[in-house]
Design a protein around this motif. Structure first.
Motif, PDB file in Angstrom:
ATOM      1  N   SER A  62      24.377 -18.050  20.257  1.00  0.00           N
ATOM      2  CA  SER A  62      24.884 -19.393  20.530  1.00  0.00           C
ATOM      3  C   SER A  62      26.154 -19.668  21.102  1.00  0.00           C
ATOM      4  CB  SER A  62      24.473 -20.275  19.485  1.00  0.00           C
ATOM      5  OG  SER A  62      25.066 -21.389  19.354  1.00  0.00           O
ATOM      6  N   ASP A  63      26.315 -20.065  22.316  1.00  0.00           N
ATOM      7  CA  ASP A  63      27.625 -20.064  22.584  1.00  0.00           C
ATOM      8  C   ASP A  63      28.607 -21.389  22.006  1.00  0.00           C
ATOM      9  OD1 ASP A  63      27.272 -18.412  24.883  1.00  0.00           O
ATOM     10  OD2 ASP A  63      26.458 -19.897  26.456  1.00  0.00           O
ATOM     11  N   LYS A  64      27.838 -22.253  21.764  1.00  0.00           N
ATOM     12  CA  LYS A  64      28.401 -23.534  21.064  1.00  0.00           C
ATOM     13  C   LYS A  64      29.025 -23.021  19.875  1.00  0.00           C
ATOM     14  CE  LYS A  64      27.228 -27.408  18.412  1.00  0.00           C
ATOM     15  NZ  LYS A  64      27.404 -26.824  16.962  1.00  0.00           N
ATOM     16  N   ASP A  65      28.230 -22.266  19.105  1.00  0.00           N
ATOM     17  CA  ASP A  65      28.531 -21.676  17.801  1.00  0.00           C
ATOM     18  C   ASP A  65      29.849 -20.669  17.745  1.00  0.00           C
ATOM     19  OD1 ASP A  65      26.802 -22.770  15.440  1.00  0.00           O
ATOM     20  OD2 ASP A  65      25.716 -22.328  16.922  1.00  0.00           O
ATOM     21  N   ARG A  66      29.795 -19.831  18.810  1.00  0.00           N
ATOM     22  CA  ARG A  66      30.777 -18.914  19.002  1.00  0.00           C
ATOM     23  C   ARG A  66      32.234 -19.779  19.580  1.00  0.00           C
ATOM     24  NH1 ARG A  66      28.575 -13.564  19.937  1.00  0.00           N
ATOM     25  NH2 ARG A  66      29.922 -13.112  21.656  1.00  0.00           N
ATOM     26  N   ALA A  67      32.042 -20.715  20.404  1.00  0.00           N
ATOM     27  CA  ALA A  67      33.265 -21.385  20.648  1.00  0.00           C
ATOM     28  C   ALA A  67      33.780 -22.210  19.496  1.00  0.00           C
ATOM     29  CB  ALA A  67      32.553 -22.437  21.818  1.00  0.00           C
ATOM     30  N   GLU A  68      32.920 -22.610  18.925  1.00  0.00           N
ATOM     31  CA  GLU A  68      33.363 -23.375  17.392  1.00  0.00           C
ATOM     32  C   GLU A  68      34.246 -22.408  16.681  1.00  0.00           C
ATOM     33  OE1 GLU A  68      31.326 -25.850  13.969  1.00  0.00           O
ATOM     34  OE2 GLU A  68      30.164 -25.617  15.700  1.00  0.00           O
ATOM     35  N   ASN A  69      33.634 -21.210  16.433  1.00  0.00           N
ATOM     36  CA  ASN A  69      34.239 -20.191  15.586  1.00  0.00           C
ATOM     37  C   ASN A  69      35.634 -19.583  16.240  1.00  0.00           C
ATOM     38  OD1 ASN A  69      34.777 -17.297  14.496  1.00  0.00           O
ATOM     39  ND2 ASN A  69      32.826 -17.913  13.221  1.00  0.00           N
ATOM     40  N   LEU A  70      35.568 -19.773  17.381  1.00  0.00           N
ATOM     41  CA  LEU A  70      36.783 -18.988  17.995  1.00  0.00           C
ATOM     42  C   LEU A  70      38.108 -20.143  17.952  1.00  0.00           C
ATOM     43  CD1 LEU A  70      37.968 -16.881  19.824  1.00  0.00           C
ATOM     44  CD2 LEU A  70      37.162 -17.948  21.943  1.00  0.00           C
ATOM     45  N   MET A  71      37.655 -21.607  17.968  1.00  0.00           N
ATOM     46  CA  MET A  71      38.666 -22.368  17.709  1.00  0.00           C
ATOM     47  C   MET A  71      39.432 -22.410  16.436  1.00  0.00           C
ATOM     48  SD  MET A  71      36.871 -26.021  19.090  1.00  0.00           S
ATOM     49  CE  MET A  71      35.969 -25.961  20.625  1.00  0.00           C
ATOM     50  N   ILE A  72      38.550 -21.909  15.645  1.00  0.00           N
ATOM     51  CA  ILE A  72      39.184 -22.017  14.102  1.00  0.00           C
ATOM     52  C   ILE A  72      39.933 -20.620  14.078  1.00  0.00           C
ATOM     53  CG2 ILE A  72      38.702 -21.785  11.830  1.00  0.00           C
ATOM     54  CD1 ILE A  72      38.367 -24.452  13.356  1.00  0.00           C
ATOM     55  N   VAL A  73      39.492 -19.482  14.768  1.00  0.00           N
ATOM     56  CA  VAL A  73      40.053 -18.235  14.430  1.00  0.00           C
ATOM     57  C   VAL A  73      41.463 -18.510  15.344  1.00  0.00           C
ATOM     58  CG1 VAL A  73      40.284 -16.038  15.641  1.00  0.00           C
ATOM     59  CG2 VAL A  73      38.135 -16.953  14.545  1.00  0.00           C
ATOM     60  N   ASP A  74      41.539 -19.073  16.331  1.00  0.00           N
ATOM     61  CA  ASP A  74      42.962 -19.483  16.893  1.00  0.00           C
ATOM     62  C   ASP A  74      43.808 -20.289  15.907  1.00  0.00           C
ATOM     63  OD1 ASP A  74      42.350 -18.079  19.162  1.00  0.00           O
ATOM     64  OD2 ASP A  74      41.671 -19.460  20.520  1.00  0.00           O
ATOM     65  N   LEU A  75      43.074 -21.427  15.349  1.00  0.00           N
ATOM     66  CA  LEU A  75      44.064 -22.160  14.536  1.00  0.00           C
ATOM     67  C   LEU A  75      44.553 -21.251  13.369  1.00  0.00           C
ATOM     68  CD1 LEU A  75      42.792 -25.634  13.172  1.00  0.00           C
ATOM     69  CD2 LEU A  75      43.966 -24.068  11.736  1.00  0.00           C
ATOM     70  N   LEU A  76      43.702 -20.405  12.546  1.00  0.00           N
ATOM     71  CA  LEU A  76      44.270 -19.741  11.514  1.00  0.00           C
ATOM     72  C   LEU A  76      45.308 -18.434  12.155  1.00  0.00           C
ATOM     73  CD1 LEU A  76      41.036 -19.293   9.582  1.00  0.00           C
ATOM     74  CD2 LEU A  76      43.029 -20.303   8.888  1.00  0.00           C
ATOM     75  N   ARG A  77      45.141 -18.093  13.209  1.00  0.00           N
ATOM     76  CA  ARG A  77      46.070 -17.167  13.770  1.00  0.00           C
ATOM     77  C   ARG A  77      47.691 -17.935  13.846  1.00  0.00           C
ATOM     78  NH1 ARG A  77      44.473 -15.043  19.312  1.00  0.00           N
ATOM     79  NH2 ARG A  77      46.309 -13.776  18.984  1.00  0.00           N
ATOM     80  N   ASN A  78      47.476 -19.226  14.428  1.00  0.00           N
ATOM     81  CA  ASN A  78      48.638 -19.790  14.328  1.00  0.00           C
ATOM     82  C   ASN A  78      49.061 -20.234  12.924  1.00  0.00           C
ATOM     83  OD1 ASN A  78      48.649 -20.055  17.037  1.00  0.00           O
ATOM     84  ND2 ASN A  78      47.620 -22.036  17.133  1.00  0.00           N
ATOM     85  N   ASP A  79      48.259 -20.554  11.874  1.00  0.00           N
ATOM     86  CA  ASP A  79      48.696 -20.745  10.570  1.00  0.00           C
ATOM     87  C   ASP A  79      49.325 -19.636   9.804  1.00  0.00           C
ATOM     88  OD1 ASP A  79      48.048 -23.460  10.586  1.00  0.00           O
ATOM     89  OD2 ASP A  79      46.063 -23.194   9.438  1.00  0.00           O
TER      90      ASP A  79
END
Length: 453
Positions: free
Chosen positions: A293-310
């Protein structure tokens, strides 16, 4: 029978119990008992009680920024004053130390928001310091009583007598008086969903985790509710945390928030969900559909990027790496996409600072975090209280593990509350997002509703 005693603490073998509630019941009458329940055939269970009387840290239901700052300063001070740990205690995953939770509402002042008091006065955070614990290794089917140095010999003998009891006291009955009701019906949820979509369309945010709260009146002991949930399926981060007569935090969370081992930080955000099927072929097809699912993968990637910043606020520059992306993990009720991010604590940084600067977890807020939290604050009808906060331990060997408090319930003032949510993005469909909430927590609600009259 193993008995190890040094100037840095003591370890003694106790009977292994396949159900950790057995050991919990043996000490449940002591002050402030707690159970961390890993579920399944692997992992560890931790049971503790009778914390140090002068070392309880807590926050009121709607703390201000000064109270939150003092709370984290107190955590740092208590952890900094921990006693030494020898190799024997360090060989177990918990050597004595801090156990507690920090609710979502406790994190609001960290981001310039004002908390709302919940319907009860349950604290927004509670952390106790435990000088002893029972640790169970599910893989090896072994259990030990581990104690800090200085635990009186008489007290240790009393604990051993309790823990070797083959039949601890039974748990009082639990019963719902009525089925659960959501704080928003389908129409109200659609209005909130549409508002999130407008914010996304205006460029305010990319993703917002929108949640419902379900509530039902109950009588009896919340431990009975936890026992029912435990029987309905395993959870990697199960926990039972009493908060006074008739009050408790119950968690069956599948999600790790932050773990620290030898200075290495690990976070494992979940984004992407599909319900399980009893039909094996249909279940495999559903899992494959989620993975593609492109939608779910994109959703997951957004949070991965956020957590990398945190993590970057406390980790050594250049050390943060994504070790696993969009991995499928299957649980009793749902399939999830889970990613793994690791980094190394920078010199001078501590697990407490990491926890403070990363709360609340990005997987249950949205992106960007501050704006998503503001939108959640404006649209959700009830405060989240403990839900979407974190339950954690931080031991004398400077090891931390923590969960995101999803699939979690709060018992207070004769009401049992359960929250469920999901990330809304630009291409989300309202009916699918609403259904996903029930996919996540509906099984727990139905299990508990079997007790309703």
């Amino acid at each position: 029978m193993l008995t190890v005693s040094t100037s840095c603490g003591a370890i003694e073998t106790v009977p292994y119990r396949s159900d950790p509630l057995h050991h919990y019941r043996c000490v449940a009458d002591l002050p402030d008992p707690v159970l961390l329940d890993s579920g399944g055939p692997h992992g560890f269970d931790i049971i503790a009680a009778a914390p140090l009387a002068d070392c309880c840290l807590h926050l009121p239901a709607a703390p201000d920024a000064a109270a939150v700052a003092a709370f984290f300063a107190g955590l740092e001070a208590r952890h900094g004053a921990r006693p030494p740990v020898d190799d024997a205690r360090a060989a177990l995953p918990f050597a004595g130390g801090l156990i507690g939770f920090i609710g979502y509402d406790a994190t609001l002042p960290l981001h310039g928001l004002t908390g709302r008091a919940g319907p009860g006065s349950t604290p927004a955070a509670v952390v106790n310091e435990y000088p002893w614990a029972v640790v169970q290794d599910r893989s090896r089917r072994e259990a030990w009583l581990v104690a800090r140095p200085g635990l009186p010999a008489g007290w240790r003998r009393e604990l051993l007598t309790r823990l070797r009891d083959p039949s601890p006291p039974p748990t009082a009955a639990f019963q719902l008086a009525a089925p659960f009701e959501a704080d928003m019906d389908a129409e109200a949820y659609r209005e909130a969903f549409d508002q999130v979509q407008r914010f996304i369309g205006a460029g305010d945010c990319y993703q917002v985790n929108l949640a419902l709260r379900f509530s039902a009146p109950f009588s009896g002991n919340p431990l009975g509710a936890y026992a029912l949930l435990q029987q309905s399926g395993s959870a990697h981060f199960g926990a039972y945390f009493p908060l006074g007569p008739g009050r408790a935090l119950l968690s069956r969370s599948p999600e790790r928030f932050l773990a620290v081992r030898r200075g290495v930080v690990t976070t494992e955000p979940i984004k992407g969900t599909r319900p399980r099927s009893a039909d094996a072929a249909a279940d495999r097809a559903t899992a494959q559909e989620l993975m593609s699912s492109d939608k779910d993968r994109a959703e997951n990637l957004m949070i991965v990027d956020l957590l990398r910043n945190d993590l970057g606020r406390n980790c050594r520059p250049g050390s943060i790496r994504v070790e696993e992306l969009f991995a499928l993990r299957s649980f009793p009720a749902v399939h999830h996409l889970v990613s793994t991010v690791r980094g190394e604590l920078a010199p001078g940084q501590t697990p407490v600072a990491l926890l403070r600067d990363s709360l609340p977890g990005g997987s249950i807020t949205g992106a960007p975090k501050r704006r998503a939290m503001e939108i959640i604050h404006s649209l959700e009808r009830a405060p989240r209280q403990a839900y979407c906060g974190s339950l954690f331990y931080l031991d004398d060997a400077a090891r931390m593990d923590s969960s995101i408090l999803i699939r979690s319930l709060l018992a207070e003032d004769g009401q049992l509350h359960c929250w469920g949510g999901g990330g809304v993005v630009a291409d989300s469909v309202c009916e699918a997002e609403h259904r996903e909430i029930y996919d996540k927590v509906g099984g727990y609600l139905r299990t508990l509703e079997t007790t309703a009259q």
